[in-house]
Design an enzyme around this catalytic site. Structure first.
Site, PDB file in Angstrom:
ATOM      1  N   MET A   1       2.207   6.698   5.046  1.00 50.31           N
ATOM      2  CA  MET A   1       1.180   6.042   5.845  1.00 50.31           C
ATOM      3  C   MET A   1       0.379   5.104   4.946  1.00 50.31           C
ATOM      4  O   MET A   1       0.167   5.407   3.772  1.00 50.31           O
ATOM      5  CB  MET A   1       0.223   7.080   6.444  1.00 50.31           C
ATOM      6  CG  MET A   1       0.902   8.225   7.192  1.00 50.31           C
ATOM      7  SD  MET A   1       1.525   9.544   6.110  1.00 50.31           S
ATOM      8  CE  MET A   1      -0.004  10.389   5.678  1.00 50.31           C
TER       9      MET A   1
ATOM     10  N   GLY B   1       0.789  -1.215   0.000  1.00 52.15           N
ATOM     11  CA  GLY B   1       0.000   0.000   0.000  1.00 52.15           C
ATOM     12  C   GLY B   1       0.825   1.271   0.000  1.00 52.15           C
ATOM     13  O   GLY B   1       2.005   1.286  -0.362  1.00 52.15           O
ATOM     14  N   CYS B   2       0.186   2.358   0.443  1.00 49.53           N
ATOM     15  CA  CYS B   2       0.780   3.688   0.307  1.00 49.53           C
ATOM     16  C   CYS B   2       2.057   3.879   1.122  1.00 49.53           C
ATOM     17  O   CYS B   2       2.867   4.742   0.795  1.00 49.53           O
ATOM     18  CB  CYS B   2      -0.246   4.752   0.723  1.00 49.53           C
ATOM     19  SG  CYS B   2      -1.716   4.815  -0.318  1.00 49.53           S
ATOM     20  N   ASN B   3       2.227   3.111   2.189  1.00 50.57           N
ATOM     21  CA  ASN B   3       3.434   3.249   3.002  1.00 50.57           C
ATOM     22  C   ASN B   3       4.641   2.548   2.389  1.00 50.57           C
ATOM     23  O   ASN B   3       5.777   2.731   2.831  1.00 50.57           O
ATOM     24  CB  ASN B   3       3.211   2.696   4.406  1.00 50.57           C
ATOM     25  CG  ASN B   3       2.672   1.275   4.395  1.00 50.57           C
ATOM     26  OD1 ASN B   3       1.470   1.102   4.236  1.00 50.57           O
ATOM     27  ND2 ASN B   3       3.518   0.270   4.552  1.00 50.57           N
ATOM     28  N   ALA B   4       4.426   1.729   1.363  1.00 51.13           N
ATOM     29  CA  ALA B   4       5.441   0.789   0.886  1.00 51.13           C
ATOM     30  C   ALA B   4       6.690   1.445   0.317  1.00 51.13           C
ATOM     31  O   ALA B   4       7.753   0.825   0.285  1.00 51.13           O
ATOM     32  CB  ALA B   4       4.835  -0.140  -0.161  1.00 51.13           C
TER      33      ALA B   4
END
Length: 359
Positions: free
Chosen positions: A346, A140-143
């Protein structure tokens, strides 16, 4: 905390977005959205324009429906194109060639491929077949920061060699157009894009005042919020026969509330205070989440100017958003030698990732 040794630095950055971009109002008309609640979500998102890869209209003029197979093929086709352009732009910014690339780490959360983008881009670009590679899929976006941590470790273990991190997100390949509020929130927010950053321990290039300083990566920290593990999900929707993304309305406030603890962990033992942080590179997760992080960390609107600028111009680009913001900070030329900055992402888990950098 990363291992001691020569700190890898960010030696160059490049981005790419689709040629097709839309304002929020254009998307509402294109998608035939008339529900006033959904229109309000789009028009109050702090997003002006996004790059998306949408299907042609059906012969009868209606909005074409893409199968999961169609979406996966779009993810692959557009992902290779955007990833290629981002890598080429990054290498140009780095003054490096494809032959210099010794490690390629690719991140995506908008489709599932085997082999992954690392193998596909090595073939597409003609990178040396001995190049080591890694694919980070589904985080996801934190990756982007999870992967940057891995790239940092590789660069430390291979002094002087060049590693690339490439975030490839074709978010329009994760869209479900079913008219529900769940889907409307996702469809109002995400955009397609790719970003690449070069990481190396090699000596910085001579560039004089015309060349901005390049930040060294000092340490990383993670903070997972187990009680919010289901707050952001990309899972199968039986009704639509597709994968579908879902966001809990409370997630901005949950992330914001845990941001101070994540920052405290990052700075622990460094002797630095939050007030010592000169530059913030924060994931463009959405208006509410950015505002929540800003308030909880005591940041000014100026501190997150590039975060909100990327959100305005591109929407949420998932794992690559923070690199779009970093590119704007680098181009701005305000960072000075000795300045300290924080990179922050995040995403699902729910997770807050941070990295500490010094110019």
């Amino acid at each position: 905390m990363t291992a001691p040794g020569v700190a890898p630095r960010l030696a160059g950055v490049g981005t790419a977005v689709p040629d097709t971009t839309y304002t929020q109002r254009e998307l509402l008309d294109l998608l035939d959205v008339t529900d006033p609640r959904v229109r309000s979500v789009f028009l109050n998102s702090a997003i002006e324009r996004r790059g998306l890869t949408l299907p042609e209209r059906a012969p009868d003029g209606s909005q074409a429906v893409e199968s999961q197979g169609d979406l996966l093929r779009k993810h692959t086709r557009q992902g290779i194109e955007l990833g290629r352009r981002a890598v080429e732009n990054c290498l140009k910014d780095t003054d490096a060639d494809l032959a210099d690339v010794r490690y390629l780490c690719c991140v995506t959360s908008t489709g599932f491929l085997t082999p992954g983008f690392s193998a596909l881009l090595i073939k597409e670009l003609g990178i040396d077949v001995s190049c080591s590679r890694l694919d980070v899929v589904g985080m996801g976006c934190n990756a982007g920061l999870n992967a940057l941590n891995a790239v940092d470790g590789w660069a430390r273990a291979h002094p002087g060699e060049l590693a690339l991190l490439v975030c490839v997100e074709v978010c329009s390949a994760a869209y479900v157009l079913d008219g529900t509020m769940r889907s409307a929130v996702v469809n109002s927010l995400f955009g397609d894009g790719a970003a690449a950053v070069a990481v190396t321990t090699a000596e910085a290039r001579e560039g004089g005042e015309a060349r901005p300083p390049e930040p060294a990566l000092l340490r990383f920290s993670s903070r997972i919020i187990p009680e919010a593990v289901d707050a952001m999900r990309y899972d199968w929707d039986d009704a639509q026969g597709k994968f579908s993304f879902w966001l809990d309305p409370q997630i901005p406030y949950v992330v914001g509330a845990h941001a101070p603890g994540a920052l405290e962990r990052l700075l622990r033992g460094t002797g630095l205070l939050p007030s010592d942080i000169a530059h913030w590179v924060v994931h463009s997760g959405g208006k509410k989440v950015v505002d929540s992080v800003r308030v909880n960390l005591g940041l000014s609107r100026h501190d997150v100017r590039h975060t909100t600028g990327v959100l305005r111009d591109h929407g949420n680009l998932s794992s690559g958003s923070f690199l779009f913001s970093y590119q704007r900070l680098a181009a701005e030329g305000t960072a000075r030698p000795g300045d300290v900055g924080v990179l922050m992402t995040m995403g699902p888990g729910s997770t807050i990732e941070m990295a500490l950098a010094r110019w």
